[in-house]
Design an enzyme around this catalytic site. Sequence first.
Site, PDB file in Angstrom:
ATOM      1  N   ARG A 237       5.207  15.691  39.911  1.00 38.08           N
ATOM      2  CA  ARG A 237       5.949  16.509  41.061  1.00 38.08           C
ATOM      3  C   ARG A 237       7.314  16.321  40.692  1.00 38.08           C
ATOM      4  O   ARG A 237       7.787  15.560  39.917  1.00 38.08           O
ATOM      5  CB  ARG A 237       5.794  15.799  42.357  1.00 38.08           C
ATOM      6  CG  ARG A 237       4.363  15.985  43.153  1.00 38.08           C
ATOM      7  CD  ARG A 237       4.153  17.159  43.569  1.00 38.08           C
ATOM      8  NE  ARG A 237       3.005  17.449  44.077  1.00 38.08           N
ATOM      9  CZ  ARG A 237       1.697  17.876  43.658  1.00 38.08           C
ATOM     10  NH1 ARG A 237       1.694  17.947  42.317  1.00 38.08           N
ATOM     11  NH2 ARG A 237       0.689  17.999  44.109  1.00 38.08           N
ATOM     12  N   GLU A 266      10.207  25.238  43.820  1.00 34.79           N
ATOM     13  CA  GLU A 266       9.428  26.247  43.119  1.00 34.79           C
ATOM     14  C   GLU A 266       9.032  27.380  44.236  1.00 34.79           C
ATOM     15  O   GLU A 266       8.558  27.150  45.108  1.00 34.79           O
ATOM     16  CB  GLU A 266       7.765  25.414  42.736  1.00 34.79           C
ATOM     17  CG  GLU A 266       8.027  24.209  41.674  1.00 34.79           C
ATOM     18  CD  GLU A 266       7.143  23.426  41.573  1.00 34.79           C
ATOM     19  OE1 GLU A 266       6.840  22.839  40.545  1.00 34.79           O
ATOM     20  OE2 GLU A 266       6.020  23.802  42.397  1.00 34.79           O
ATOM     21  N   HIS A 285       3.986  25.672  36.596  1.00 36.20           N
ATOM     22  CA  HIS A 285       3.246  24.888  37.795  1.00 36.20           C
ATOM     23  C   HIS A 285       1.795  25.426  37.417  1.00 36.20           C
ATOM     24  O   HIS A 285       1.432  25.839  38.413  1.00 36.20           O
ATOM     25  CB  HIS A 285       3.508  24.840  39.010  1.00 36.20           C
ATOM     26  CG  HIS A 285       3.210  23.876  39.933  1.00 36.20           C
ATOM     27  ND1 HIS A 285       3.705  23.023  40.914  1.00 36.20           N
ATOM     28  CD2 HIS A 285       1.851  22.924  39.449  1.00 36.20           C
ATOM     29  CE1 HIS A 285       3.180  22.048  41.340  1.00 36.20           C
ATOM     30  NE2 HIS A 285       1.966  22.069  40.489  1.00 36.20           N
TER      31      HIS A 285
END
Length: 319
Positions: A237, A266, A285
């Site tokens: 994370r 994000e 990601h």
Amino acid sequence: MKIVVLDGYAANPGDLCWDNLKALGECTIYDRTAPAELLERAKDAEALLTNKTVLSAADIQALPRLRYVGVLATGYNVVDIDAARTRGIVVTNIPAYSTDSVAQMVFAHLLNITQHVAHHAQAVRQGRWTQSKDFCFWDTPLVELSGKKMGIVGLGHTGMKTARIAQAFGMEVEAWTSKSPLQLPAGIRKAESLDQLFTRCDVVSFHCPLTDATRHLADARRLALMKPTAILINTSRGPVVDEQALADALNQGRIRAAGLDVLSTEPPRADNPLLAARNCFITPHIAWATADARHRLMDTAVANLRSWQAGQTVNNVAK
């Protein structure tokens, strides 16, 4: 039963199928849901599925028919668990579906940093090999992993898989974990402290959940403990790393490089200091997003809901 998927596009941009979920009830699937759209779309739902759409305490209180929330991910911090628990709402997650894919991304970043494959392949395409005076050329340091020390922060499913791959490369493995030394497999040493791991290891790879205790584990003080040749990898994370502190360490040459698949916000803000930091390699990601992993995610999401409908709840994180 009315089922609403709030943000299904990331898990299934069109290459998978929702039919098994649709078989469990009246199902409405949205690609994305903005905060202002949430209550209207979810108002009649008994079951909500969300990936990154936040369900706050106020949202949960405003949805009287809601009885089940399925998080389309392993991390479930997008749901106010206390509010759900107070209402008796079941919240499920999907553990371990992306273990192999995320561990693979750790080494995609690590090999990119140590071998610079894409850089040298592009140089060849630009004609630099055909113009070389020697039979080979390289213009970056090339680093062998064998014999280096891998530090793993968090030794759950993905951390353990990463450790095994590191051992296959001939790396020594040290872990910061709540497990006792007796619980660790052969060849994995338990770090006495996180500071020790940062000081000793050539690579530090994060595999811990985001909690108040793990936020900014990699802060300026700990980054200053790292070797100048060390590499930081984060596929867990974004907020476990202090982004400004990492950008400073990279720009000042105090560590070799960073490979990141996650950031604190994000999509990132344009002024995120890591976007332009020296030797910082960022992927958007996607470690979890292989077709195989997403297929497992979809299957488990359906199985979670089906089990709850049958009165045999599994993967409930709101107990």
